[in-house]
Design a protein around this motif. Structure first.
Motif, PDB file in Angstrom:
ATOM      1  N   ALA A 299       0.824  -1.215   0.000  1.00 60.93           N
ATOM      2  CA  ALA A 299       0.000   0.000   0.000  1.00 60.93           C
ATOM      3  C   ALA A 299       0.855   1.261   0.000  1.00 60.93           C
ATOM      4  CB  ALA A 299      -0.942  -0.011   1.198  1.00 60.93           C
ATOM      5  N   SER A 300       1.789   1.366   0.930  1.00 55.46           N
ATOM      6  CA  SER A 300       2.630   2.565   0.991  1.00 55.46           C
ATOM      7  C   SER A 300       3.601   2.614  -0.176  1.00 55.46           C
ATOM      8  CB  SER A 300       3.386   2.616   2.321  1.00 55.46           C
ATOM      9  OG  SER A 300       4.078   1.421   2.562  1.00 55.46           O
ATOM     10  N   SER A 301       4.057   1.454  -0.636  1.00 57.35           N
ATOM     11  CA  SER A 301       4.975   1.411  -1.774  1.00 57.35           C
ATOM     12  C   SER A 301       4.332   1.972  -3.040  1.00 57.35           C
ATOM     13  CB  SER A 301       5.444  -0.025  -2.009  1.00 57.35           C
ATOM     14  OG  SER A 301       6.243  -0.122  -3.171  1.00 57.35           O
ATOM     15  N   GLU A 302       3.084   1.622  -3.275  1.00 53.11           N
ATOM     16  CA  GLU A 302       2.400   2.105  -4.471  1.00 53.11           C
ATOM     17  C   GLU A 302       2.257   3.623  -4.462  1.00 53.11           C
ATOM     18  OE1 GLU A 302       1.613   0.659  -7.193  1.00 53.11           O
ATOM     19  OE2 GLU A 302       2.283  -1.319  -6.536  1.00 53.11           O
ATOM     20  N   ARG A 303       2.081   4.202  -3.277  1.00 48.42           N
ATOM     21  CA  ARG A 303       1.957   5.654  -3.200  1.00 48.42           C
ATOM     22  C   ARG A 303       3.296   6.357  -3.437  1.00 48.42           C
ATOM     23  NH1 ARG A 303      -1.670   4.175   0.998  1.00 48.42           N
ATOM     24  NH2 ARG A 303      -0.067   4.449   2.601  1.00 48.42           N
ATOM     25  N   LEU A 304       4.385   5.647  -3.167  1.00 44.53           N
ATOM     26  CA  LEU A 304       5.711   6.241  -3.313  1.00 44.53           C
ATOM     27  C   LEU A 304       6.320   6.030  -4.694  1.00 44.53           C
ATOM     28  CD1 LEU A 304       7.094   5.114   0.145  1.00 44.53           C
ATOM     29  CD2 LEU A 304       7.052   7.493  -0.630  1.00 44.53           C
ATOM     30  N   TYR A 305       5.913   4.974  -5.358  1.00 42.45           N
ATOM     31  CA  TYR A 305       6.607   4.558  -6.582  1.00 42.45           C
ATOM     32  C   TYR A 305       6.638   5.654  -7.648  1.00 42.45           C
ATOM     33  CZ  TYR A 305       7.610   2.141 -10.945  1.00 42.45           C
ATOM     34  OH  TYR A 305       8.131   1.789 -12.153  1.00 42.45           O
ATOM     35  N   GLY A 306       5.521   6.297  -7.899  1.00 43.95           N
ATOM     36  CA  GLY A 306       5.479   7.308  -8.943  1.00 43.95           C
ATOM     37  C   GLY A 306       6.442   8.454  -8.682  1.00 43.95           C
ATOM     38  N   ARG A 307       6.510   8.888  -7.439  1.00 40.10           N
ATOM     39  CA  ARG A 307       7.425   9.978  -7.090  1.00 40.10           C
ATOM     40  C   ARG A 307       8.877   9.543  -7.290  1.00 40.10           C
ATOM     41  NH1 ARG A 307       5.567  11.303  -1.096  1.00 40.10           N
ATOM     42  NH2 ARG A 307       7.167  12.943  -1.240  1.00 40.10           N
ATOM     43  N   LEU A 308       9.183   8.332  -6.863  1.00 39.45           N
ATOM     44  CA  LEU A 308      10.552   7.849  -6.991  1.00 39.45           C
ATOM     45  C   LEU A 308      10.940   7.620  -8.443  1.00 39.45           C
ATOM     46  CD1 LEU A 308      10.435   5.487  -3.937  1.00 39.45           C
ATOM     47  CD2 LEU A 308      12.142   7.279  -4.252  1.00 39.45           C
ATOM     48  N   LEU A 309      10.011   7.123  -9.245  1.00 40.10           N
ATOM     49  CA  LEU A 309      10.322   6.891 -10.654  1.00 40.10           C
ATOM     50  C   LEU A 309      10.690   8.201 -11.344  1.00 40.10           C
ATOM     51  CD1 LEU A 309      10.536   4.866 -12.947  1.00 40.10           C
ATOM     52  CD2 LEU A 309       8.109   5.272 -13.451  1.00 40.10           C
ATOM     53  N   LYS A 310       9.963   9.271 -11.034  1.00 42.16           N
ATOM     54  CA  LYS A 310      10.304  10.581 -11.616  1.00 42.16           C
ATOM     55  C   LYS A 310      11.720  10.993 -11.229  1.00 42.16           C
ATOM     56  CE  LYS A 310       5.540  12.330 -11.685  1.00 42.16           C
ATOM     57  NZ  LYS A 310       4.598  13.294 -11.064  1.00 42.16           N
ATOM     58  N   LEU A 311      12.097  10.718  -9.991  1.00 47.00           N
ATOM     59  CA  LEU A 311      13.439  11.068  -9.526  1.00 47.00           C
ATOM     60  C   LEU A 311      14.506  10.236 -10.234  1.00 47.00           C
ATOM     61  CD1 LEU A 311      12.700  11.348  -5.701  1.00 47.00           C
ATOM     62  CD2 LEU A 311      13.437  13.227  -7.181  1.00 47.00           C
ATOM     63  N   TYR A 312      14.269   8.925 -10.328  1.00 53.87           N
ATOM     64  CA  TYR A 312      15.270   8.057 -10.934  1.00 53.87           C
ATOM     65  C   TYR A 312      15.357   8.230 -12.445  1.00 53.87           C
ATOM     66  CZ  TYR A 312      16.393   5.535  -6.643  1.00 53.87           C
ATOM     67  OH  TYR A 312      16.845   5.208  -5.378  1.00 53.87           O
ATOM     68  N   GLU A 313      14.299   8.714 -13.070  1.00 53.95           N
ATOM     69  CA  GLU A 313      14.339   8.927 -14.518  1.00 53.95           C
ATOM     70  C   GLU A 313      14.871  10.303 -14.892  1.00 53.95           C
ATOM     71  OE1 GLU A 313      10.913   5.996 -16.383  1.00 53.95           O
ATOM     72  OE2 GLU A 313      10.414   8.115 -16.025  1.00 53.95           O
ATOM     73  N   GLU A 314      15.019  11.184 -13.925  1.00 55.26           N
ATOM     74  CA  GLU A 314      15.557  12.508 -14.218  1.00 55.26           C
ATOM     75  C   GLU A 314      17.010  12.372 -14.663  1.00 55.26           C
ATOM     76  OE1 GLU A 314      16.416  16.680 -11.841  1.00 55.26           O
ATOM     77  OE2 GLU A 314      14.903  15.279 -11.081  1.00 55.26           O
TER      78      GLU A 314
END
Length: 633
Positions: free
Chosen positions: A35-50
């Motif tokens: 549950a908490s991972s799904e809420r974080l994933y999108g934010r982290l993906l933006k960071l790692y793809e920058e």
């Protein structure tokens, strides 16, 4: 203490039962944090793809550099300002990553190293920059390329197992001369196990400068005609670290840590050793040469950030460069080219800033990322068990109350934790948590002596330093929750901390760890770490290793905090069995432990999607343990 190992079977990754067990543990871990991972994933993906540009190299054709973002790229910025890709990891296969490269001064040929799924073992491809034509390919663990021509170069091969060509047991390095796809070993015969060899050329391409390092605390320097390996002879070294910088006239400039461990620069000429830049009270972390100017990067003794001192080759101080924001300064190349050198910086508030320094010492910015403007950086100092003063950074969103803290550390192999832009920490800070980064012994923030005070039989100092920081945080801020996080050697740190002082911590996250200190030398390349940890086969070393090996310290009824362990099946540097066995032993005694096992990641990472998913899972665990609330990405 019983040294019986009921989980030895988990070391065999070829056993179907081991993989089935690992996949089931992974399923449980991912379900727990879903549950908490799904809420974080999108934010982290933006960071790692920058996109992150780094590893800049000046050539006659222009600037060559790497970019990490949605994929891994090697790029060139020509002198006229045009930019283009030289190669992209997308063209190399699924889950491919490019880890490093070397280029000819002319900028017409590059060699780049790539692997699949984060493995250390991969391929070195040599290609023409303009056409992309493949000139040569080498498979294995290779490093240290020195070009002698378009298809002629030296390289070092790292033997992970078995024996080197001269019969010395692995791990060991040997130097080869490669020409038109054929090769011969030209240097390293007889050099013992756990010694590493790095060859580089002088700026004028006339001399070879070779470093032979035993582990991370002792080295010797060889020198000779670049084209005649038989002329390479030892000119400097001892029971201390030293690195060649360049040859200037009849001098080989050497950064040496032979006295108090802070570092000085000497001229080695024949049997003569002359001091150029004396040792001070701050650590000389690296040095480079630009024409006749020495760029010496020092670490501030109080606040652990980088700064540059400029010296003439005679040792006269010409000036200083101190970043506006406390930063870490990295020199990808230790020599300038045609009157310029590129310097890379990172900090807690800016992921990258790339500077061009000219021969007149003018400084210009050629690339930089956005800054985080609402971040406060503070400092703390703790007293360790023996009185040592331990510095730590406190990083948080402006106005945040220090009630939920993530304490991060490493403490080994001379690696300094100076300011860095930790992608995984950004959501934590944005959501009100505080990041604390500890400068522990075992690193080199305060010099080589600081490193040695955290090695071998003194490794206990590292764990006590970490514990002292946690205690100081509780005294300073009162009613707080602390989660601790460490990766690789930092995983050993965290595992040791919870087995020594479980009462101090509310949660622990352990990534790709070294944990079984009595068998690390028998798993993958673990024998290479004997100089740092000690030798389990030596009875004297084994005694102190038994005293702190976390795997062997787990006991029932100790009240360990919840633990989240993450590793990858492709990690061919630190065997996943370290993580497997520690988790199994914790579970045996009824402790709350979760084991996440990535199928497509190794010690050096993976694709941004996999890295973001992995970070989302272990951050999800931290959010749950600390009672943090996360917003969706």
């Amino acid at each position: 203490m019983s040294l019986n190992d009921p989980y030895l079977w988990l070391e065999d990754l070829s056993d179907k039962k081991v993989l089935e067990w690992a996949y089931e543990q992974d399923r449980i871990a991912r379900e727990y944090v879903r549950a908490s991972s799904e809420r974080l994933y999108g934010r982290l993906l933006k960071l790692y793809e920058e996109p992150l540009p780094y590893a800049f190299r000046v050539t006659r054709a222009g600037y060559i550099y790497m970019v990490r973002g949605r994929d891994y790229r090697l790029r060139i910025r020509y002198r006229d300002g045009e930019e283009r890709d030289i190669v992209s990891s997308e063209s190399l296969g699924p889950d491919a990553i490019i880890t490093w490269y070397a280029a000819r001064d002319e900028g017409d040929v590059v060699a780049y190293y790539h692997s699949s799924g984060g493995r250390d073992v991969g391929f070195l491809d040599v290609i023409d920059v303009d056409s992309g034509e493949l000139i040569d390919r080498i498979e294995g663990s290779v490093h240290g390329i020195v070009f002698l021509g378009r298809d002629r170069f030296y390289y070092s091969r790292f033997y992970r197992s078995g024996k080197c060509p001269d019969g010395v047991s692995a791990p060991c390095d040997r130097v080869f001369l490669r020409s038109s796809g054929k090769e011969e070993m030209v240097f390293g015969a007889g050099i013992p196990t756990s010694n590493f060899i790095l060859v580089k050329s002088s700026s004028d391409m006339g001399s070879a400068l070779i470093t032979i390092s035993y582990g991370w605390h002792r080295s010797r320097i060889y020198f000779g005609d670049l084209l005649r390996p038989e002329s390479w002879v030892e000119i400097y070294g001892g029971d201390f670290v030293s690195h060649p910088i360049d040859r200037v006239g009849d001098c080989v400039l050497v950064a040496t840590y032979d006295r108090g461990g802070m570092g000085r620069i000497v001229c080695v000429s024949g049997n003569r050793v002359e001091e150029i830049v004396g040792e001070g009270d701050e650590h000389l972390s690296s040095a480079a040469i630009l024409d006749n100017v020495i760029l010496a990067v020092y670490t501030d003794k109080d606040y652990c950030y980088s700064k540059i001192h400029y010296y003439s080759v005679k040792g006269d101080l010409l000036g200083r460069y101190i970043p506006e924001t406390p930063s870490t300064i990295n020199l990808y190349m230790d020599r300038g080219f045609e009157g310029e050198i590129l310097v890379e910086m990172t900090s807690y508030v800016q992921r990258y800033r790339v500077l061009r320094i000219g021969r007149d010492l003018s400084v210009g910015v050629i690339a930089e990322s956005r800054r985080l403007e609402d971040i406060d950086i503070d400092h703390g100092w703790a007293r360790s068990h023996d009185g040592a003063r331990i510095h730590y950074f406190i990083v948080g969103k402006r106005g945040s109350k220090p009630s939920r803290i993530v304490l991060y550390g490493y403490g080994g192999f001379g690696i300094s934790l100076t300011p860095n832009y930790y992608l995984w920490s950004i959501p934590l800070i944005e959501d009100g948590a505080i990041l604390v980064v500890a400068n522990l012994r075992g690193g080199s923030e305060l010099g080589e002596k600081w490193h040695r005070e955290g090695m071998r039989e003194k490794k206990i100092n590292v764990f006590m330093d970490f514990i002292a920081v946690a205690e100081d945080l509780r005294r300073r801020f009162g009613d707080i929750k602390i989660a601790i996080h460490g990766r690789s050697n930092g995983g050993l740190l965290v595992a040791s901390a919870i087995t020594m002082r479980p009462d101090l911590f509310d949660a622990a996250v352990i990534g790709y760890p070294v944990i079984d200190l009595l068998r690390f030398d028998k798993l993958y390349i673990g024998r290479a770490w004997v100089p740092e940890y000690g030798d389990p086969e030596d009875p004297r070393d084994r005694r102190y290793l038994e005293e702190y090996s976390p795997y062997h310290k787990v006991k029932p009824g100790a009240g360990y905090p919840p633990v989240f362990i993450y590793t990858g099946l492709n990690d061919d540097r630190v065997h996943p069995a370290h993580a497997f066995k520690f988790h199994a032993r914790l579970r045996e005694y009824g402790y709350e432990s979760y084991l996440r096992v990535e199928r497509s990641s190794g010690h050096i990472g993976s694709s941004p999607e996999i890295l973001a998913r992995e970070a989302a899972d272990y951050l999800g665990f931290i959010y749950t343990a600390l009672g943090l609330h996360t917003r969706s990405g």
